[in-house]
Design a protein around this motif. Structure first.
Motif, short mmCIF file in Angstrom:
data_model
loop_
_atom_site.label_atom_id
_atom_site.label_comp_id
_atom_site.label_asym_id
_atom_site.label_seq_id
_atom_site.Cartn_x
_atom_site.Cartn_y
_atom_site.Cartn_z
N LEU A 212 0.83 -1.15 -0.05
CA LEU A 212 0.02 0.07 0.07
C LEU A 212 1.13 1.42 0.10
O LEU A 212 1.97 1.32 0.70
CB LEU A 212 -0.89 -0.02 1.23
CG LEU A 212 -1.90 -1.19 1.32
CD1 LEU A 212 -2.63 -1.16 2.81
CD2 LEU A 212 -2.87 -0.68 0.31
N HIS A 217 -3.74 5.40 -2.09
CA HIS A 217 -4.96 5.19 -1.58
C HIS A 217 -5.79 6.55 -1.19
O HIS A 217 -6.66 6.70 -1.40
CB HIS A 217 -4.45 4.37 0.10
CG HIS A 217 -4.18 5.66 1.14
ND1 HIS A 217 -5.52 6.20 1.75
CD2 HIS A 217 -3.12 6.08 1.58
CE1 HIS A 217 -4.84 6.94 2.71
NE2 HIS A 217 -3.33 6.91 2.69
N ILE A 247 -6.37 4.02 5.93
CA ILE A 247 -6.66 3.68 4.37
C ILE A 247 -8.01 3.53 4.38
O ILE A 247 -8.36 2.51 5.18
CB ILE A 247 -5.67 2.64 3.91
CG1 ILE A 247 -4.26 3.43 3.56
CG2 ILE A 247 -6.20 2.17 2.87
CD1 ILE A 247 -3.17 2.16 3.28
N HIS A 251 -10.71 0.33 -0.10
CA HIS A 251 -9.33 0.27 -1.04
C HIS A 251 -8.74 -1.11 -0.81
O HIS A 251 -8.31 -1.68 -1.64
CB HIS A 251 -8.42 1.49 -0.48
CG HIS A 251 -7.10 1.41 -1.28
ND1 HIS A 251 -7.24 1.96 -2.50
CD2 HIS A 251 -5.82 1.20 -1.03
CE1 HIS A 251 -5.95 2.00 -2.86
NE2 HIS A 251 -5.06 1.56 -2.11
#
Length: 349
Positions: A212, A217, A247, A251
Motif C-alpha cells: 500500500l 490510497h 486507508i 481500498h
C-alpha cells in the motif's frame, strides 16, 4: 451562520431519516483506467468490450467494486464524515450493470442506532441505494459505521438494532438481462476453472502481494469523492488513536478482489455482499496478501450455463495468507487481519 457542512454527528441521526446525497457522479472511461492503474484487476469481462459483448453485455461494464465505491462515496459527507471507523456490511445486492457514461446517485435511510458505552461515539446503521440516470438500481446494501458525538453529554437515543440477513439468497440475485455463457472463452479469461471445478471448504491462496502506498490510497479515495477526514487530514490524525492516516477500507476490498484473480479468474461478476468486516486498520507501507474460501455453491434457476459461488475473502498484512489463526480465543481478530469479506460471485459452468 456558517455555509460549510461539518457533517452529521451521532446525535444528528434519527431512525427512518432519509438522506438524498449530493453529488451525482457520471462514471467515465478515465475513471475505469485510473481504477485499473490503482489495483490492476484483470477480469476479462471488465477489460474487453469484445469479450463482454460475446456473453451478452452491451460493452465492458464498470468493475462492480468501482460502482460500489462511487455509490458509497456519495454517502460519506452525510453519514461518515465524522466517523471513527466503517465497521461492516450486509445484505448487498448488485443490480443492473454500470457502463461508462452512466450517472449514479445515492439515497440512504437510517435503520439502526446504538450509542457506545464510552458515551463519545455511537454506531449508525444505514441502508444505501444507488441508482443510474434511468432510476434503475445498481446497488442496494447496508452498512454500519462508528460516528463521533458532537456533545458527549447529549442524551443517547433509544437503541434500535436492525435485523440484517446472514447472506443474500440466490433468488435475490439480479442476473444481467441477456447474459449467456455459451461463448465464454476460459483461455482468454485467464483461468481454466469453471463453477463445477470448485468445492465447498476449498481454500485458495492468491499468492501475490501488493504494498500500500500513501499516494495511491489517497488518489483512490478522491476518485470516489470520499471526504472522510481520517483518510486525508494529518492534523486530525495526530489527535486520533493511531497518529497517522487510515486507508479507506474499500481500498483493501478492491485490492484483495484484484489479487483474487489468481485462482478465481472466471468469477466475472459480483452478485451480492453477504457480510463484511474491516478487522483492523491498514496503513501505507503494509503489504496485502489474500486468500479465499468457498463457503457455498448455488445452481441458478433455469441456468445450466451459470452458477454462483459464495466466497470468504480474507486480506492480511505482511505475511503469506492462511498460515495463522484469524481470531484469538476471545474472538478478536488477529492484528494482521485487515478484511473478512463474505460475497457471492457469478461464474460460468
Amino acid at each position: 451562520m456558517s455555509k460549510t457542512n461539518p457533517g452529521n454527528y451521532f446525535e444528528d441521526f434519527q431512525i427512518g431519516q432519509e438522506i438524498r446525497h449530493a453529488t451525482p457522479r457520471t462514471i467515465t472511461c478515465g475513471d475505469v483506467a485510473l481504477y485499473t492503474g490503482l489495483y490492476g484487476p484483470r477480469f476479462a469481462v471488465q477489460s474487453s468490450d469484445e469479450f463482454a459483448r460475446s456473453i451478452g453485455f452491451q460493452s465492458a461494464p464498470v468493475d462492480d467494486l468501482l460502482a460500489f465505491h462511487m455509490v458509497f462515496g456519495k454517502t460519506v459527507p452525510d453519514v461518515s464524515l465524522n466517523a471513527v471507523a466503517n465497521l461492516g456490511y450486509a445484505g448487498g445486492v448488485f443490480g443492473v450493470p454500470v457502463y461508462p457514461g452512466d450517472t449514479v446517485s445515492s439515497v440512504s435511510t437510517v435503520i439502526g442506532l446504538k450509542e457506545n458505552s464510552n458515551g463519545k461515539t455511537g454506531v449508525v446503521y444505514v441502508n444505501s441505494v444507488g441508482r443510474n440516470q434511468r432510476g434503475e438500481m445498481v446497488l442496494d446494501y447496508n452498512r454500519w459505521v462508528m460516528v463521533r458525538k458532537r456533545d458527549e453529554n447529549a442524551p443517547a437515543p433509544a437503541t434500535v438494532l436492525p435485523e440484517l440477513p446472514g447472506m443474500v439468497a440466490p433468488e435475490a440475485f439480479q442476473i444481467p438481462v441477456g447474459l449467456a455463457m455459451t461463448s465464454y472463452e476460459t483461455q482468454l479469461a485467464g483461468s481454466p476453472h469453471r463453477w463445477d471445478d470448485y468445492y465447498v471448504g476449498e481454500k485458495i491462496d492468491h499468492v501475490n502481494g501488493m504494498t500500500l502506498e500513501e499516494s495511491e490510497h489517497q488518489i483512490a479515495t478522491r476518485l470516489y469523492q470520499n471526504t472522510a477526514k481520517v483518510h486525508f487530514d494529518q492534523v486530525a490524525a495526530n489527535e486520533g488513536r493511531f497518529g497517522k492516516r487510515l486507508i479507506y477500507g474499500g481500498h483493501i476490498i478492491s485490492l484483495a478482489r484484484a489479487l483474487s484473480f489468481n485462482g478465481l479468474g472466471n468469477a466475472f461478476r459480483i452478485a451480492a455482499i453477504n457480510a463484511g468486516a474491516h478487522a483492523n486498520p491498514a496503513f501505507a507501507g503494509d503489504t496485502v496478501f489474500a486468500w479465499s474460501e468457498v463457503l457455498g455453491k448455488f445452481e441458478l434457476p433455469g441456468r445450466r450455463d451459470l452458477g454462483a459461488l459464495r466466497l470468504r475473502l480474507v486480506a492480511v498484512r505482511n505475511r503469506q495468507a492462511s498460515d495463522f489463526p484469524l481470531r484469538s480465543e476471545d474472538g478478536k481478530y488477529h492484528p494482521d487481519v485487515l478484511l473478512d469479506f463474505d460475497y457471492t460471485v457469478l461464474m460460468p459452468r
